[in-house]
Design a protein around this motif. Structure first.
Motif, short mmCIF file in Angstrom:
data_model
loop_
_atom_site.label_atom_id
_atom_site.label_comp_id
_atom_site.label_asym_id
_atom_site.label_seq_id
_atom_site.Cartn_x
_atom_site.Cartn_y
_atom_site.Cartn_z
N LEU A 197 80.82 38.91 49.84
CA LEU A 197 80.04 38.04 48.95
C LEU A 197 80.73 37.89 47.60
O LEU A 197 80.74 36.80 47.01
CB LEU A 197 78.62 38.60 48.78
N ALA A 198 81.33 38.96 47.12
CA ALA A 198 82.05 38.91 45.84
C ALA A 198 83.24 37.96 45.95
O ALA A 198 83.51 37.19 45.01
CB ALA A 198 82.52 40.31 45.45
N ARG A 199 83.94 37.99 47.08
CA ARG A 199 85.07 37.05 47.27
C ARG A 199 84.59 35.61 47.20
O ARG A 199 85.21 34.77 46.56
CB ARG A 199 85.76 37.31 48.61
N VAL A 229 71.14 30.51 35.31
CA VAL A 229 71.93 30.10 36.46
C VAL A 229 73.33 30.69 36.32
O VAL A 229 73.97 30.58 35.28
CB VAL A 229 72.00 28.56 36.57
N ASP A 230 73.80 31.34 37.36
CA ASP A 230 75.14 31.90 37.40
C ASP A 230 75.82 31.29 38.62
O ASP A 230 75.45 31.57 39.75
CB ASP A 230 75.05 33.42 37.52
N SER A 231 76.80 30.42 38.37
CA SER A 231 77.43 29.70 39.48
C SER A 231 78.11 30.63 40.47
O SER A 231 78.17 30.34 41.67
CB SER A 231 78.42 28.67 38.95
N HIS A 232 78.59 31.78 40.00
CA HIS A 232 79.21 32.74 40.92
C HIS A 232 78.16 33.28 41.90
O HIS A 232 78.39 33.29 43.11
CB HIS A 232 79.83 33.91 40.14
N VAL A 233 77.04 33.70 41.36
CA VAL A 233 75.96 34.23 42.21
C VAL A 233 75.40 33.14 43.10
O VAL A 233 75.11 33.37 44.27
CB VAL A 233 74.87 34.89 41.34
N GLU A 234 75.28 31.93 42.56
CA GLU A 234 74.75 30.81 43.34
C GLU A 234 75.60 30.56 44.59
O GLU A 234 75.07 30.27 45.66
CB GLU A 234 74.69 29.53 42.50
N SER A 268 85.18 40.40 41.47
CA SER A 268 85.37 41.68 42.16
C SER A 268 83.99 42.26 42.47
O SER A 268 82.97 41.80 41.96
CB SER A 268 86.22 42.63 41.32
N ARG A 269 83.98 43.29 43.31
CA ARG A 269 82.71 43.82 43.82
C ARG A 269 81.75 44.28 42.73
O ARG A 269 80.58 43.88 42.72
CB ARG A 269 82.96 45.00 44.77
N ALA A 270 82.17 45.15 41.86
CA ALA A 270 81.25 45.73 40.87
C ALA A 270 80.68 44.68 39.92
O ALA A 270 79.45 44.63 39.72
CB ALA A 270 81.92 46.87 40.10
N PRO A 271 81.50 43.81 39.32
CA PRO A 271 80.92 42.78 38.45
C PRO A 271 79.98 41.84 39.21
O PRO A 271 78.94 41.43 38.70
CB PRO A 271 82.13 42.02 37.91
N PHE A 272 80.35 41.51 40.46
CA PHE A 272 79.47 40.65 41.25
C PHE A 272 78.12 41.33 41.48
O PHE A 272 77.07 40.71 41.28
CB PHE A 272 80.11 40.31 42.60
N ALA A 273 78.15 42.59 41.90
CA ALA A 273 76.90 43.30 42.19
C ALA A 273 76.02 43.39 40.94
O ALA A 273 74.80 43.20 41.03
CB ALA A 273 77.20 44.70 42.73
N ARG A 274 76.63 43.65 39.80
CA ARG A 274 75.85 43.72 38.55
C ARG A 274 75.24 42.36 38.21
O ARG A 274 74.06 42.27 37.86
CB ARG A 274 76.73 44.19 37.39
N ARG A 275 76.04 41.30 38.29
CA ARG A 275 75.54 39.96 37.96
C ARG A 275 74.44 39.54 38.93
O ARG A 275 73.44 38.95 38.54
CB ARG A 275 76.68 38.94 37.98
N PHE A 276 74.65 39.84 40.22
CA PHE A 276 73.66 39.48 41.22
C PHE A 276 72.34 40.17 40.93
O PHE A 276 71.28 39.53 40.92
CB PHE A 276 74.15 39.86 42.62
N GLU A 277 72.38 41.47 40.70
CA GLU A 277 71.14 42.20 40.45
C GLU A 277 70.47 41.74 39.16
O GLU A 277 69.24 41.64 39.10
CB GLU A 277 71.39 43.70 40.41
N ARG A 278 71.25 41.44 38.15
CA ARG A 278 70.67 40.96 36.89
C ARG A 278 69.98 39.61 37.11
O ARG A 278 68.89 39.38 36.62
CB ARG A 278 71.77 40.83 35.83
N MET A 279 70.59 38.74 37.91
CA MET A 279 70.02 37.41 38.13
C MET A 279 68.85 37.43 39.12
O MET A 279 67.84 36.76 38.91
CB MET A 279 71.10 36.46 38.65
N MET A 280 68.98 38.21 40.19
CA MET A 280 68.00 38.17 41.27
C MET A 280 67.00 39.32 41.23
O MET A 280 66.02 39.30 41.95
CB MET A 280 68.72 38.17 42.63
#
Length: 123
Positions: A26-28, A2-7, A33-45
């Protein structure tokens, strides 16, 4: 995992699928920021954020096609497509049949169990 940011971003997409989401927006919401969010999202989902959004929209549309008699144009707008044509094209690419035919086939099924199986198979 579970990643609360991605959630937070997932909840926003589910709440407002028709919004013109960008990775930056979505990152906001996620507080990243955009790149860390996109990486975390793809790793989680297992898929990039905007691809996930497209799949979410089409799953929601498929559910509405089976559970309501709403017009295709109405469903298209509700899930974030500007036109019925663009919705139908994306739907057919994802499910292999046009949305009208998908609805017709689903309505002809005699049990709710079988209709739910069709939706699960499309995921």
């Amino acid at each position: 995992m579970v990643d609360s940011h991605v959630e937070r971003a997932l909840a926003a997409m589910k709440r407002e699928p028709s919004r013109g989401w960008t990775v930056a927006a979505l990152a906001r919401i996620a507080g990243l920021s955009r790149a860390p969010f996109a990486r975390r999202f793809e790793r989680m989902m297992g898929t990039p954020p905007l691809r996930y959004l497209t799949e979410l929209r089409l799953r929601q549309a498929a559910t509405r096609l089976v559970t309501s008699d709403a017009r295709l144009a109405e469903i298209a707008i509700d899930v974030g497509y500007a036109t019925e044509f663009s919705f139908a094209k994306a739907f057919k690419r994802a499910f292999g049949v046009a949305p009208g035919l998908f609805r017709k086939r689903a309505w002809s099924i005699t049990t709710a169990f079988t209709a739910r199986a069709i939706l699960r198979a499309a995921d």
